[in-house]
Write an enzyme that holds these catalytic residues in place. Structure first.
Site, PDB file in Angstrom:
ATOM      1  N   ALA A 114       0.833  -1.205   0.000  1.00 11.65           N
ATOM      2  CA  ALA A 114       0.000   0.000   0.000  1.00 11.65           C
ATOM      3  C   ALA A 114       0.867   1.254   0.000  1.00 11.65           C
ATOM      4  CB  ALA A 114      -0.933  -0.007   1.207  1.00 11.65           C
ATOM      5  N   TYR A 115       1.990   1.195   0.717  1.00  9.30           N
ATOM      6  CA  TYR A 115       2.917   2.336   0.719  1.00  9.30           C
ATOM      7  C   TYR A 115       3.495   2.561  -0.678  1.00  9.30           C
ATOM      8  CZ  TYR A 115       6.973   5.230   1.865  1.00  9.30           C
ATOM      9  OH  TYR A 115       7.907   6.240   1.897  1.00  9.30           O
ATOM     10  N   SER A 116       3.984   1.493  -1.304  1.00 12.82           N
ATOM     11  CA  SER A 116       4.527   1.622  -2.658  1.00 12.82           C
ATOM     12  C   SER A 116       3.471   2.141  -3.622  1.00 12.82           C
ATOM     13  CB  SER A 116       5.049   0.271  -3.153  1.00 12.82           C
ATOM     14  OG  SER A 116       6.194  -0.130  -2.435  1.00 12.82           O
TER      15      SER A 116
END
Length: 312
Positions: A174-176
């Site tokens: 989700a961060y990427s």
């Protein structure tokens, strides 16, 4: 002890710079370096006490620094709208905007005030709304807009089918996804500036790896203790091994935003081993942010999710 890394920065006297995420870590160092070059600094922060403390630290280092903390929660579109309305009413053109703030890897899926997955909301959608609603002030100054991504934007993919990660939440993926979306937005901003003659220069920076609070204990985000990763990074950074310091990591964004050699639509980051630390330099654009079709798609999705339409 080795001398801290630094780069030449043009005289920024009379210039107005807005830096998000400047209450600590890399963001504080970005604001401090711009202030030392003479810029007037707008410091929108979620925590007013941390903002005032950061402003005091910068003034202690540069006595003549002009620092103005302002309230902003990037995870709240209402907070973004309030700040941008205030700045538009004041009417001072913004010469530099460095979109640096971010959150990373909440251990469990969390939602913003508007119901978006927290990393998507903070890292991308809040910044999209901020830039979109400040566009008149950015165009008036022919601003330099630098979006801080991450080496994580060179892996993974945008979760097009489920941008809010309602199914199968993975913190790192989700961060990427949020950082790739943010990078695509910055590239599309440059294309739209070129097409509409806005005069805005939009590019990307990344700080390498450095000890910040991104992976530190944050009880409000469900992380009760520092991660093993941040403890290792701190220890190696203190010894000058592999990783950078917040002050050296800040230089990539400072270079991208201020150097006459920095170009729109390009990426700047540390030129040391595996681009983890060192002085800034231009780097190959990450493959995930090269697609013009994906960039248009991110822009349109961002308008749809935020309800903020960009007027040419």
């Amino acid at each position: 002890m080795p001398k801290p890394l630094d780069i030449p920065v043009p005289d920024l006297s009379g210039k107005l710079a807005l830096v998000t995420g400047a209450s600590d870590g890399v963001g504080l160092e970005i604001a401090a370096r711009l202030a030392r070059a003479g810029a007037d600094i707008l410091m929108p922060v979620r925590n007013p006490q941390k903002g005032e403390a950061a402003a005091t630290r910068i003034r202690q280092r540069t006595r003549a620094a002009s620092i103005r903390p302002l309230p902003l929660d990037l995870a709240s579109l209402g907070s973004v709208a309030t700040l941008t309305a205030q700045l538009n009413d004041e009417g001072r053109p913004i010469d530099l905007l460095i979109a640096n703030a971010g959150v990373m890897n909440p251990p469990t899926r969390q939602l913003s005030a508007d119901g978006f997955e927290l990393q998507l909301a903070t890292n991308h959608l809040g910044h999209f709304a901020l830039v979109a609603q400040l566009l008149p002030l950015l165009v008036a100054a022919k601003a330099h807009v630098t979006s801080q991504v991450s080496i994580a934007a060179d892996q993974g993919a945008v979760n097009w089918d489920d941008p809010n990660w309602e199914q199968g939440y993975d913190p790192m993926k989700a961060y990427s996804s949020s950082k790739i979306a943010f990078g695509l937005f910055a590239m599309e901003l440059q294309r739209r500036s070129d097409a509409a003659a806005w005069g805005i220069r939009s590019n990307l920076s990344h700080p390498g790896i450095t000890p910040t609070n991104l992976l530190a204990a944050q009880p409000g985000m469900g992380r009760s203790a520092d991660t093993t990763a941040v403890r290792v990074i701190r220890a190696m950074s203190r010894r000058g091994i592999l990783f950078g310091t917040p002050s050296s990591a800040a230089l990539s964004a400072v270079y991208a935003a201020t150097s006459p050699d920095a170009r729109g639509g390009h990426l700047y980051g540390p030129k040391g081993f595996r681009h983890l630390s060192g002085l800034p330099a231009e780097q190959p654009l990450y493959s995930r942010v090269r697609s013009e079709a994906d960039a248009r798609r991110v822009w349109e999705l961002s308008e749809q999710l935020t309800g903020v339409r960009v007027k040419a």
